[in-house]
Design a protein around this motif. Structure first.
Motif, PDB file in Angstrom:
ATOM      1  N   TYR A  30       0.867  -1.177   0.000  1.00 14.95           N
ATOM      2  CA  TYR A  30       0.000   0.000   0.000  1.00 14.95           C
ATOM      3  C   TYR A  30       0.899   1.222   0.000  1.00 14.95           C
ATOM      4  O   TYR A  30       2.106   1.102   0.169  1.00 14.95           O
ATOM      5  N   ALA A  36       1.803  -5.700   3.007  1.00 12.63           N
ATOM      6  CA  ALA A  36       0.871  -6.623   3.663  1.00 12.63           C
ATOM      7  C   ALA A  36       1.234  -8.065   3.313  1.00 12.63           C
ATOM      8  O   ALA A  36       1.046  -8.979   4.119  1.00 12.63           O
ATOM      9  N   PRO A  55      -0.674 -13.541  13.645  1.00 12.84           N
ATOM     10  CA  PRO A  55      -1.190 -12.433  14.453  1.00 12.84           C
ATOM     11  C   PRO A  55      -1.993 -11.442  13.621  1.00 12.84           C
ATOM     12  O   PRO A  55      -1.926 -11.448  12.393  1.00 12.84           O
ATOM     13  N   SER A  56      -2.738 -10.606  14.292  1.00 15.50           N
ATOM     14  CA  SER A  56      -3.515  -9.562  13.642  1.00 15.50           C
ATOM     15  C   SER A  56      -2.587  -8.685  12.811  1.00 15.50           C
ATOM     16  O   SER A  56      -1.512  -8.299  13.270  1.00 15.50           O
ATOM     17  N   GLY A  57      -2.995  -8.405  11.585  1.00 13.59           N
ATOM     18  CA  GLY A  57      -2.190  -7.557  10.713  1.00 13.59           C
ATOM     19  C   GLY A  57      -1.115  -8.296   9.949  1.00 13.59           C
ATOM     20  O   GLY A  57      -0.329  -7.695   9.215  1.00 13.59           O
ATOM     21  N   SER A  58      -1.068  -9.629  10.064  1.00 10.71           N
ATOM     22  CA  SER A  58       0.011 -10.395   9.422  1.00 10.71           C
ATOM     23  C   SER A  58      -0.246 -10.662   7.945  1.00 10.71           C
ATOM     24  O   SER A  58       0.629 -11.154   7.247  1.00 10.71           O
ATOM     25  N   GLY A  59      -1.476 -10.374   7.466  1.00 11.53           N
ATOM     26  CA  GLY A  59      -1.739 -10.517   6.035  1.00 11.53           C
ATOM     27  C   GLY A  59      -2.704 -11.642   5.671  1.00 11.53           C
ATOM     28  O   GLY A  59      -2.893 -11.943   4.487  1.00 11.53           O
ATOM     29  N   LYS A  60      -3.361 -12.238   6.656  1.00 10.09           N
ATOM     30  CA  LYS A  60      -4.240 -13.390   6.389  1.00 10.09           C
ATOM     31  C   LYS A  60      -5.409 -13.018   5.476  1.00 10.09           C
ATOM     32  O   LYS A  60      -5.682 -13.704   4.492  1.00 10.09           O
ATOM     33  N   SER A  61      -6.091 -11.940   5.833  1.00  8.21           N
ATOM     34  CA  SER A  61      -7.242 -11.545   5.009  1.00  8.21           C
ATOM     35  C   SER A  61      -6.785 -11.072   3.637  1.00  8.21           C
ATOM     36  O   SER A  61      -7.449 -11.326   2.627  1.00  8.21           O
ATOM     37  N   THR A  62      -5.643 -10.402   3.603  1.00  9.04           N
ATOM     38  CA  THR A  62      -5.102  -9.966   2.318  1.00  9.04           C
ATOM     39  C   THR A  62      -4.847 -11.175   1.423  1.00  9.04           C
ATOM     40  O   THR A  62      -5.204 -11.178   0.244  1.00  9.04           O
ATOM     41  N   HIS A 215      -8.301 -17.766  13.958  1.00  5.41           N
ATOM     42  CA  HIS A 215      -7.539 -17.567  15.190  1.00  5.41           C
ATOM     43  C   HIS A 215      -7.749 -18.759  16.110  1.00  5.41           C
ATOM     44  O   HIS A 215      -7.169 -18.834  17.185  1.00  5.41           O
TER      45      HIS A 215
HETATM   46  N1  LIG Z   1      -6.644  -0.909   2.318  1.00  9.13           N
HETATM   47  C1  LIG Z   1      -5.521  -0.907   3.042  1.00  9.13           C
HETATM   48  N2  LIG Z   1      -4.695   0.164   3.046  1.00  9.13           N
HETATM   49  C2  LIG Z   1      -3.559   0.171   3.760  1.00  9.13           C
HETATM   50  N3  LIG Z   1      -3.137  -0.862   4.519  1.00  9.13           N
HETATM   51  C3  LIG Z   1      -3.917  -1.965   4.554  1.00  9.13           C
HETATM   52  C4  LIG Z   1      -5.145  -2.050   3.822  1.00  9.13           C
HETATM   53  N4  LIG Z   1      -5.692  -3.284   4.049  1.00  9.13           N
HETATM   54  C5  LIG Z   1      -4.850  -3.913   4.894  1.00  9.13           C
HETATM   55  N5  LIG Z   1      -3.776  -3.125   5.197  1.00  9.13           N
HETATM   56  C6  LIG Z   1      -2.653  -3.501   6.081  1.00  9.13           C
HETATM   57  O1  LIG Z   1      -2.134  -4.731   5.634  1.00  9.13           O
HETATM   58  C7  LIG Z   1      -1.697  -5.520   6.740  1.00  9.13           C
HETATM   59  C8  LIG Z   1      -2.348  -6.890   6.700  1.00  9.13           C
HETATM   60  O2  LIG Z   1      -3.756  -6.758   6.958  1.00  9.13           O
HETATM   61  P1  LIG Z   1      -4.731  -8.002   7.006  1.00  9.13           P
HETATM   62  O3  LIG Z   1      -6.106  -7.463   7.120  1.00  9.13           O
HETATM   63  O4  LIG Z   1      -4.437  -8.906   5.867  1.00  9.13           O
HETATM   64  O5  LIG Z   1      -4.311  -8.712   8.381  1.00  9.13           O
HETATM   65  P2  LIG Z   1      -4.958 -10.004   9.111  1.00  9.13           P
HETATM   66  O6  LIG Z   1      -3.850 -10.975   9.303  1.00  9.13           O
HETATM   67  O7  LIG Z   1      -6.147 -10.450   8.359  1.00  9.13           O
HETATM   68  O8  LIG Z   1      -5.374  -9.405  10.533  1.00  9.13           O
HETATM   69  P3  LIG Z   1      -6.613  -9.822  11.496  1.00  9.13           P
HETATM   70  O9  LIG Z   1      -6.186 -11.085  12.191  1.00  9.13           O
HETATM   71  O10 LIG Z   1      -6.690  -8.664  12.427  1.00  9.13           O
HETATM   72  O11 LIG Z   1      -7.839  -9.986  10.662  1.00  9.13           O
HETATM   73  C9  LIG Z   1      -2.020  -4.717   7.988  1.00  9.13           C
HETATM   74  O12 LIG Z   1      -0.867  -4.026   8.393  1.00  9.13           O
HETATM   75  C10 LIG Z   1      -3.076  -3.745   7.497  1.00  9.13           C
HETATM   76  O13 LIG Z   1      -3.044  -2.552   8.239  1.00  9.13           O
END
Ligand SMILES: Nc1ncnc2c1ncn2[C@@H]1O[C@H](COP(=O)(O)OP(=O)(O)OP(=O)(O)O)[C@@H](O)[C@H]1O
Ligand SMILES: [Mg+2]
Length: 250
Positions: A30, A36, A55-62, A215
């Motif tokens: 980004y 991500a 962990p939260s923010g590690s990129g799973k949803s991405t 999780h």
């Molecule tokens: N649209 C966006 N713009 C900027 N940064 C983003 C965007 N979407 C996600 N990120 C960043 O990308 C990283 C990965 O986010 P992601 O949602 O994939 O994490 P996650 O592992 O699914 O977390 P969680 O367990 O909290 O759901 C995070 O640092 C998040 O802040």
């Protein structure tokens, strides 16, 4: 699909050679902040049940969004069931989701003003399939998932576990090459969570390839045959393992 009774209850899925997911050197950046996803490569074979932890923010949803074609990588390639998902137009991407993958979410995403049966029939209607064939398939799925007595009910009357079963039936309607699940037990109480866990385990034992983000460690251990862990958009652990709890042991 084989019948539920036909499953041998073994914990070893039938994993075959062809990759359902082939992700190569994928990065997602980004404008601000660290990437991500960072040079991530992953191959998932037919018949695997892969749990993605981290962990939260590690990129799973991405990662899930890349596989579903809901987002595009800034580098690398994403191939699912032979389709280059990262190169699809928006229309082709919607068609890919409808035809090739099934998705299950934490909060079910059912349509409350449609009956259970009509919710399950939706994907077939979008495909324009003939109605009687679709009804047969829906009835087969509702039976397989143990919810046929609720076919005429509205989702609001069902328990959380039953609603998630309906969501799984809808996701399986078009015989997806891949079932994606994002925290499928996240909104469920312990008993309903165990039900959905068992359901996903049975589906995989019957050959369905599954990728789930969770999780819930007990979900990963009991349902998945392989676990990866993401940290800062990279895979830091990748292990294949027997399921902790077999269908026979339920
Ligand atoms: N649209 C966006 N713009 C900027 N940064 C983003 C965007 N979407 C996600 N990120 C960043 O990308 C990283 C990965 O986010 P992601 O949602 O994939 O994490 P996650 O592992 O699914 O977390 P969680 O367990 O909290 O759901 C995070 O640092 C998040 O802040
Ligand atoms: Mg997430």
């Amino acid at each position: 699909m084989t019948s539920r009774q036909g499953s041998d209850g073994s914990s070893s899925a039938r994993v075959s050679g062809s990759p359902v997911i082939d992700i190569r050197d994928v990065g997602k950046r980004y404008d601000e902040g660290p990437p991500a996803l960072d040079g991530l490569s992953l191959e998932v074979r037919q018949g695997e049940a892969l749990a993605v932890l981290g962990p939260s923010g590690s990129g799973k949803s991405t990662l899930l969004n890349m596989i579903a074609g809901l987002d595009r990588p800034t580098e690398g390639s994403v191939t699912v069931a032979g389709v280059r998902v990262d190169e699809l137009s928006e229309t082709a991407s919607a068609r890919y989701r409808r035809d090739r993958i099934g998705m299950v979410f934490q909060f079910f995403n059912l349509l409350d003003d449609l009956t259970v049966l009509d919710n399950v029939l939706l994907p077939a209607q979008l495909l324009g399939q003939d109605r009687s064939g679709a009804r047969d398939r829906a009835a087969e799925l509702l039976g397989y998932l143990g919810i046929n007595r609720h076919a005429a009910a509205y989702p609001g009357r069902l328990s959380g576990g039953e609603r998630q079963r309906v969501a799984v039936a809808r996701a399986l309607m078009n015989r997806p090459a891949l079932l994606l699940a994002d925290e499928p037990t996240g909104a469920l109480d312990t008993a309903s969570g165990a039900e959905v866990r068992q359901l996903l385990t049975d589906l995989n034992a019957d050959g369905q390839t599954i990728l789930l983000v969770t999780h819930d460690l007990s979900l990963a251990e009991s349902c998945a045959t392989r676990t990866i862990e993401l940290v800062d958009g990279r895979i830091t652990r990748d292990s294949r393992h027997p399921r902790a709890e077999t269908a026979a042991g339920r």
